[in-house]
Design a protein around this motif. Sequence first.
Motif, PDB file in Angstrom:
ATOM      1  N   THR A 150       0.821  -1.204   0.000  1.00 58.75           N
ATOM      2  CA  THR A 150       0.000   0.000   0.000  1.00 58.75           C
ATOM      3  C   THR A 150       0.858   1.259   0.000  1.00 58.75           C
ATOM      4  O   THR A 150       0.336   2.363   0.178  1.00 58.75           O
ATOM      5  N   THR A 207     -15.366  -4.428   2.177  1.00 60.04           N
ATOM      6  CA  THR A 207     -14.513  -4.232   3.343  1.00 60.04           C
ATOM      7  C   THR A 207     -14.250  -5.565   4.038  1.00 60.04           C
ATOM      8  O   THR A 207     -15.075  -6.482   4.004  1.00 60.04           O
ATOM      9  N   GLN A 210     -11.116  -2.395   6.856  1.00 62.15           N
ATOM     10  CA  GLN A 210     -10.277  -2.045   5.712  1.00 62.15           C
ATOM     11  C   GLN A 210     -10.995  -2.254   4.378  1.00 62.15           C
ATOM     12  O   GLN A 210     -11.643  -3.285   4.167  1.00 62.15           O
ATOM     13  N   THR A 211     -10.845  -1.301   3.477  1.00 57.79           N
ATOM     14  CA  THR A 211     -11.379  -1.432   2.123  1.00 57.79           C
ATOM     15  C   THR A 211     -10.410  -2.273   1.304  1.00 57.79           C
ATOM     16  O   THR A 211      -9.211  -1.955   1.201  1.00 57.79           O
ATOM     17  N   ARG A 217      -9.054   9.521  -1.146  1.00 56.41           N
ATOM     18  CA  ARG A 217      -8.899   8.059  -1.155  1.00 56.41           C
ATOM     19  C   ARG A 217      -7.596   7.714  -1.863  1.00 56.41           C
ATOM     20  O   ARG A 217      -7.460   7.876  -3.057  1.00 56.41           O
ATOM     21  N   ASP A 238      -6.884  -0.274   1.264  1.00 56.47           N
ATOM     22  CA  ASP A 238      -6.281  -0.207   2.604  1.00 56.47           C
ATOM     23  C   ASP A 238      -5.380  -1.399   2.895  1.00 56.47           C
ATOM     24  O   ASP A 238      -4.497  -1.312   3.756  1.00 56.47           O
TER      25      ASP A 238
END
Length: 263
Positions: free
Chosen positions: A4, A50, A54-55, A126, A130
């Motif tokens: 990420t 999700t 967390q997405t 955004r 995540d």
Amino acid sequence: MLTTRYVPGTPSWTDLSTPEVEAASAFYGTLFGWAFRSAGPGAGGYGMFTLGAQTVAAIGPTAEEGGESEWTVYFHTDDADATTKAVELAGGTVRFGPFDVFTAGRMAGYTDPTGARFAVWQPGERRGLDAVTDVNTLCWTELTTRDPDRAKEFYRSVFDWHIQDMPMGDGVYGLAGPAGTGMEATHSGIMGISDQMREMGLTGTEWNVYFEVVDCDAVVALAEAQGGRIVMPATTMQDIGRMAVLADPFGAKFCVMTSATGA
């Protein structure tokens, strides 16, 4: 591997376009433990998958009547307008030009010169997904194409990828990562369509998403029981892991993988 810590050219988002958002959400919820969270009344049915807080992916209705159900890979960009120009100069096609998604960010969609569709995401509020590489999250992206050499040339030009070819069977597998990095930073693969793939009906030039799972065989069985289809049965790849290609009940293809220990 995916992280990420998004830098230009790395996968930062993936979403599913489907004619049946509710039913597809239930399918993936059963498979991966995902929950659906709407992006709001102005989002046209689009929402997030999700896992805990967390997405990990997103889903929305197909943009047109009878539209194809498919997963889309988004690559990070700092400037979607500049990337659009780079795509055109490199011989790609702009499917839709850059536009703002509320305050979340800016996106655009393209088709590469070999026919594969993809998109880019310029972060606003955004940044991207995540979580990646964890169990039940995105762990790899892969381009299958009839012209891997042309594809490599294109993505090098647009994203400045470093691509290292590795032997695989009778062909080669291109491992892509940001320029100036090593093998540990690779995030995507590029491969030609083999005879074996053609025999299984895997003839499309397309970007594919892989999700990490604890038990590949168990997920394959569960997907089939929930109305999914096995496109490629679970197969062990030496030093990589065990993987399968599936299709959800509405035709969208995706891959699942149980990575080899230490892979």
